[in-house]
Design a protein around this motif. Structure first.
Motif, PDB file in Angstrom:
ATOM      1  N   ALA A   1       3.305 -11.288   0.463  1.00 58.70           N
ATOM      2  CA  ALA A   1       4.089 -12.335   1.091  1.00 58.70           C
ATOM      3  C   ALA A   1       5.418 -11.881   1.226  1.00 58.70           C
ATOM      4  O   ALA A   1       6.385 -12.353   2.095  1.00 58.70           O
ATOM      5  CB  ALA A   1       3.873 -13.746   0.256  1.00 58.70           C
ATOM      6  N   ALA A   2       5.951 -11.106   0.272  1.00 53.30           N
ATOM      7  CA  ALA A   2       7.370 -10.712   0.158  1.00 53.30           C
ATOM      8  C   ALA A   2       7.874  -9.361   0.593  1.00 53.30           C
ATOM      9  O   ALA A   2       9.198  -9.219   1.070  1.00 53.30           O
ATOM     10  CB  ALA A   2       8.049 -10.831  -1.437  1.00 53.30           C
ATOM     11  N   VAL A   3       6.872  -8.417   0.696  1.00 51.28           N
ATOM     12  CA  VAL A   3       7.310  -6.870   1.043  1.00 51.28           C
ATOM     13  C   VAL A   3       6.935  -6.798   2.267  1.00 51.28           C
ATOM     14  O   VAL A   3       5.896  -6.876   2.920  1.00 51.28           O
ATOM     15  CB  VAL A   3       6.531  -6.000  -0.103  1.00 51.28           C
ATOM     16  CG1 VAL A   3       7.088  -4.680   0.110  1.00 51.28           C
ATOM     17  CG2 VAL A   3       7.031  -6.561  -1.356  1.00 51.28           C
ATOM     18  N   SER A   4       7.836  -5.971   3.105  1.00 49.24           N
ATOM     19  CA  SER A   4       7.602  -5.100   4.313  1.00 49.24           C
ATOM     20  C   SER A   4       6.324  -4.437   4.326  1.00 49.24           C
ATOM     21  O   SER A   4       6.206  -3.611   3.453  1.00 49.24           O
ATOM     22  CB  SER A   4       8.757  -4.528   4.733  1.00 49.24           C
ATOM     23  OG  SER A   4       8.499  -3.644   5.824  1.00 49.24           O
ATOM     24  N   LYS A   5       5.433  -4.388   5.349  1.00 49.09           N
ATOM     25  CA  LYS A   5       4.208  -3.603   5.453  1.00 49.09           C
ATOM     26  C   LYS A   5       4.705  -2.173   5.463  1.00 49.09           C
ATOM     27  O   LYS A   5       3.924  -1.484   5.109  1.00 49.09           O
ATOM     28  CB  LYS A   5       3.445  -4.174   6.541  1.00 49.09           C
ATOM     29  CG  LYS A   5       3.033  -5.646   6.375  1.00 49.09           C
ATOM     30  CD  LYS A   5       2.218  -5.982   5.343  1.00 49.09           C
ATOM     31  CE  LYS A   5       1.551  -7.467   5.280  1.00 49.09           C
ATOM     32  NZ  LYS A   5       2.812  -8.264   5.296  1.00 49.09           N
ATOM     33  N   GLU A   6       5.899  -1.880   6.190  1.00 51.46           N
ATOM     34  CA  GLU A   6       6.072  -0.502   6.429  1.00 51.46           C
ATOM     35  C   GLU A   6       6.891   0.122   5.207  1.00 51.46           C
ATOM     36  O   GLU A   6       6.894   1.362   5.298  1.00 51.46           O
ATOM     37  CB  GLU A   6       7.080  -0.471   7.846  1.00 51.46           C
ATOM     38  CG  GLU A   6       6.187  -0.758   9.142  1.00 51.46           C
ATOM     39  CD  GLU A   6       5.838  -2.497   9.367  1.00 51.46           C
ATOM     40  OE1 GLU A   6       6.952  -2.961   8.502  1.00 51.46           O
ATOM     41  OE2 GLU A   6       4.878  -2.622   9.706  1.00 51.46           O
ATOM     42  N   SER A   7       7.709  -0.548   4.552  1.00 50.92           N
ATOM     43  CA  SER A   7       8.563   0.005   3.665  1.00 50.92           C
ATOM     44  C   SER A   7       7.722   0.453   2.377  1.00 50.92           C
ATOM     45  O   SER A   7       8.145   1.364   1.554  1.00 50.92           O
ATOM     46  CB  SER A   7       9.730  -1.055   3.233  1.00 50.92           C
ATOM     47  OG  SER A   7       9.128  -1.989   2.471  1.00 50.92           O
ATOM     48  N   LEU A   8       6.661  -0.277   1.916  1.00 52.10           N
ATOM     49  CA  LEU A   8       6.165  -0.242   0.533  1.00 52.10           C
ATOM     50  C   LEU A   8       5.340   1.155   0.297  1.00 52.10           C
ATOM     51  O   LEU A   8       4.658   1.437   0.986  1.00 52.10           O
ATOM     52  CB  LEU A   8       5.432  -1.319   0.205  1.00 52.10           C
ATOM     53  CG  LEU A   8       4.835  -1.369  -1.300  1.00 52.10           C
ATOM     54  CD1 LEU A   8       5.917  -1.547  -2.200  1.00 52.10           C
ATOM     55  CD2 LEU A   8       3.866  -2.652  -1.630  1.00 52.10           C
ATOM     56  N   GLN A   9       5.660   1.848  -0.578  1.00 50.45           N
ATOM     57  CA  GLN A   9       5.107   3.393  -0.779  1.00 50.45           C
ATOM     58  C   GLN A   9       4.501   3.351  -2.096  1.00 50.45           C
ATOM     59  O   GLN A   9       3.572   4.295  -2.215  1.00 50.45           O
ATOM     60  CB  GLN A   9       6.187   4.381  -0.928  1.00 50.45           C
ATOM     61  CG  GLN A   9       6.859   4.444   0.677  1.00 50.45           C
ATOM     62  CD  GLN A   9       8.037   5.472   0.563  1.00 50.45           C
ATOM     63  OE1 GLN A   9       8.512   6.146  -0.464  1.00 50.45           O
ATOM     64  NE2 GLN A   9       8.832   5.514   1.502  1.00 50.45           N
ATOM     65  N   LYS A  10       4.764   2.545  -3.108  1.00 50.75           N
ATOM     66  CA  LYS A  10       4.105   2.674  -4.503  1.00 50.75           C
ATOM     67  C   LYS A  10       3.616   1.400  -5.088  1.00 50.75           C
ATOM     68  O   LYS A  10       4.670   0.288  -4.782  1.00 50.75           O
ATOM     69  CB  LYS A  10       5.096   3.365  -5.348  1.00 50.75           C
ATOM     70  CG  LYS A  10       4.505   3.619  -6.712  1.00 50.75           C
ATOM     71  CD  LYS A  10       5.307   4.385  -7.484  1.00 50.75           C
ATOM     72  CE  LYS A  10       6.843   4.048  -7.979  1.00 50.75           C
ATOM     73  NZ  LYS A  10       7.430   4.938  -8.735  1.00 50.75           N
ATOM     74  N   ILE A  11       2.776   1.264  -5.417  1.00 51.46           N
ATOM     75  CA  ILE A  11       2.042  -0.014  -6.220  1.00 51.46           C
ATOM     76  C   ILE A  11       1.533   0.477  -7.530  1.00 51.46           C
ATOM     77  O   ILE A  11       0.632   1.282  -7.183  1.00 51.46           O
ATOM     78  CB  ILE A  11       1.047  -0.812  -5.316  1.00 51.46           C
ATOM     79  CG1 ILE A  11       1.719  -1.376  -4.017  1.00 51.46           C
ATOM     80  CG2 ILE A  11       0.437  -1.878  -6.520  1.00 51.46           C
ATOM     81  CD1 ILE A  11       0.674  -2.110  -3.552  1.00 51.46           C
ATOM     82  N   ILE A  12       1.819   0.298  -8.649  1.00 48.72           N
ATOM     83  CA  ILE A  12       1.288   0.715  -9.828  1.00 48.72           C
ATOM     84  C   ILE A  12       1.269  -0.546 -10.659  1.00 48.72           C
ATOM     85  O   ILE A  12       1.993  -1.399 -10.759  1.00 48.72           O
ATOM     86  CB  ILE A  12       2.260   1.186 -10.626  1.00 48.72           C
ATOM     87  CG1 ILE A  12       2.541   2.724 -10.004  1.00 48.72           C
ATOM     88  CG2 ILE A  12       1.540   1.752 -11.912  1.00 48.72           C
ATOM     89  CD1 ILE A  12       3.492   3.768 -10.812  1.00 48.72           C
ATOM     90  N   MET A  13      -0.144  -0.878 -11.016  1.00 45.41           N
ATOM     91  CA  MET A  13      -0.627  -1.998 -11.766  1.00 45.41           C
ATOM     92  C   MET A  13      -1.433  -1.821 -12.831  1.00 45.41           C
ATOM     93  O   MET A  13      -2.198  -0.890 -12.827  1.00 45.41           O
ATOM     94  CB  MET A  13      -1.523  -2.942 -10.685  1.00 45.41           C
ATOM     95  CG  MET A  13      -1.261  -3.324  -9.476  1.00 45.41           C
ATOM     96  SD  MET A  13      -2.482  -4.226  -8.411  1.00 45.41           S
ATOM     97  CE  MET A  13      -2.411  -5.793  -9.341  1.00 45.41           C
ATOM     98  N   THR A  14      -0.881  -2.619 -14.029  1.00 46.00           N
ATOM     99  CA  THR A  14      -1.264  -2.212 -15.429  1.00 46.00           C
ATOM    100  C   THR A  14      -1.665  -3.430 -16.325  1.00 46.00           C
ATOM    101  O   THR A  14      -0.901  -4.486 -15.828  1.00 46.00           O
ATOM    102  CB  THR A  14      -0.577  -1.127 -16.253  1.00 46.00           C
ATOM    103  OG1 THR A  14       0.539  -1.975 -16.478  1.00 46.00           O
ATOM    104  CG2 THR A  14      -0.397  -0.028 -15.681  1.00 46.00           C
ATOM    105  N   SER A  15      -2.830  -3.336 -17.036  1.00 46.09           N
ATOM    106  CA  SER A  15      -3.018  -4.672 -18.017  1.00 46.09           C
ATOM    107  C   SER A  15      -3.433  -3.782 -19.208  1.00 46.09           C
ATOM    108  O   SER A  15      -4.294  -3.164 -19.245  1.00 46.09           O
ATOM    109  CB  SER A  15      -4.192  -5.232 -17.352  1.00 46.09           C
ATOM    110  OG  SER A  15      -4.202  -6.596 -18.227  1.00 46.09           O
TER     111      SER A  15
END
Length: 410
Positions: free
Chosen positions: A111-125
């Motif tokens: 919802a918030a981030v441009s589809k073209e700009s995002l290069q990194k997603i790191i998810m931890t739990s």
């Protein structure tokens, strides 16, 4: 407020009740590039409703790190204006979560981030001792609800320019071969891809549906991929056969101009946990190593977490033996022309094997602990340790050591 306008990096550690004030403040920082929010929820605390920011707010924001529950993290993203040119999102959670929880977080990112700009997603739990006790004890909780699948991360596939995606969420992320094919075809620019490479808990009777054939998809489509972590089932001959068939099928449909197997880019594969219940069976190890030579040309490391709870702590060492035989096969076939560089001690061992066993790979694959061939493999380990010790100068003896609880094999 004027004295804060030059800020480019800000971090907040606070309760969830303070979120509205923090977002109002940071939305007015027009040079803000890095935003870190660690929100701690108090027991029975009501999470406030967050108002949407003005369209021009957070226009310079590039990197975000949000720490909290899936509900809090998603609310922060939904409060941001749409289409922000964020490049990196690090999302830290604590506890056991389901597909719905993880999907909620990623829906906020979408919802918030441009589809073209995002290069990194790191998810931890990170799982607390209380989480682990709930999992391990006879608490009546159906732990299968915490086994994640494609529905947890599906929304992330909208970001096709990702270079790094990591989802280490404390429990396995089980994907099918078809899921891995879809991911490989979507994230063709990915360089590091960790799909639950290290987990804290598993269900011994619930194996991942993916076979080794999934490795072929990443080798075929992800030409920049360097490191890969995933869960798969390598315990059956059928899984290995499926991999060989996938490689054969690629060779028959070599229509893409930039298609090539084996992959020269993938250097490390981490399995965690991956069922490998072959008890050092030489036939299985030989089959896996030969399959790897058709998928990778530059594989430098093949690792696995030990997963003692599976009752097969030897699985990590089995992967090491597969890696060693893979390198030996390349050594025999290509010699000094092999892409994977060999240390002096390993070259000596491979030269010894080539004189004694040649291309009889099943004899080289360690059959069982205590056999003559197992002694050869043990000698490889001893030679490696001696080589490492000889390279350490006296003044270097105080170098930082690895933590004692390191669980991966090299």
């Amino acid at each position: 407020m004027a004295c804060l306008q030059s800020l480019t990096h800000v971090s907040f550690y606070m309760t969830a009740a303070s979120l509205p004030q923090v977002l109002v403040l940071t939305s007015q920082l027009h040079k803000l590039e890095d935003l870190t929010i660690q929100a701690c929820e108090k027991p029975f605390e009501e999470i406030p409703r967050l108002s949407s920011s003005a369209p021009e707010a957070f226009s310079s924001l590039k990197n975000v790190t949000f720490d909290g529950s899936p509900d809090i993290i998603s609310r922060i993203f939904f409060a941001l204006p749409a289409n922000r040119a964020i490049q990196s999102a690090t999302l830290r959670m604590h506890g056991l979560y389901t597909n719905v929880d993880i999907a909620l977080v990623l829906s906020g990112v979408v919802a918030a981030v441009s589809k073209e700009s995002l290069q990194k997603i790191i998810m931890t739990s990170v799982l607390s001792n209380n989480d682990l006790s709930h999992w391990d004890a006879d608490s009546g909780i159906d732990t299968r609800q915490f086994i994640l699948d494609i529905h947890a991360i599906e929304q992330a596939l909208q970001f096709q320019n990702l270079e790094i995606f990591s989802a280490c969420l404390g429990v396995p992320l089980y994907l099918t071969d078809e899921d891995h094919l879809r991911i490989a075809q979507t994230w063709r620019s990915v360089q590091l891809l960790y799909l639950s490479s290290i987990v804290q808990r598993v269900i011994p009777t619930h194996k991942p549906p993916a076979s080794i054939a999934s490795l072929v998809h990443y080798a075929r489509y992800c030409h920049r991929l360097k490191a890969l972590g995933l869960c798969l089932d390598a315990s059956t001959k059928a899984s290995v056969d499926a991999c060989v068939q996938a490689v054969d099928a690629c060779g028959e449909s070599i229509s893409e101009a930039n298609f090539s197997l084996p992959s020269p880019s993938i250097q490390m594969v981490e399995f965690g946990p991956s069922w490998l219940e072959c008890n050092f069976d030489p036939v299985q190890i030989n089959s896996l190593a030969k399959a790897f030579t058709r998928i990778f040309s530059n594989l430098a490391a093949c690792r696995a977490c030990r997963t003692e709870e599976l009752g097969v702590p030897q699985a990590a060492w089995t992967w090491v033996k597969v890696q060693t035989l893979y390198e030996y096969i390349l050594f025999v076939d290509q010699g000094c022309n092999a892409n994977t560089p060999l240390s002096t001690w390993k070259s000596k061992l491979f030269s010894k094997w080539s004189l004694e066993y040649g291309r009889d790979y099943e004899r080289i694959a360690p059959a069982a602990p205590g056999s003559s061939l197992e002694a050869d493999f043990d000698e490889l380990i001893r030679m490696r340790k001696r080589s490492i010790r000889s390279c350490i100068r006296p003044q270097e003896t105080n170098l930082r050591r690895y933590p004692k609880n390191t669980r991966s094999c090299e």
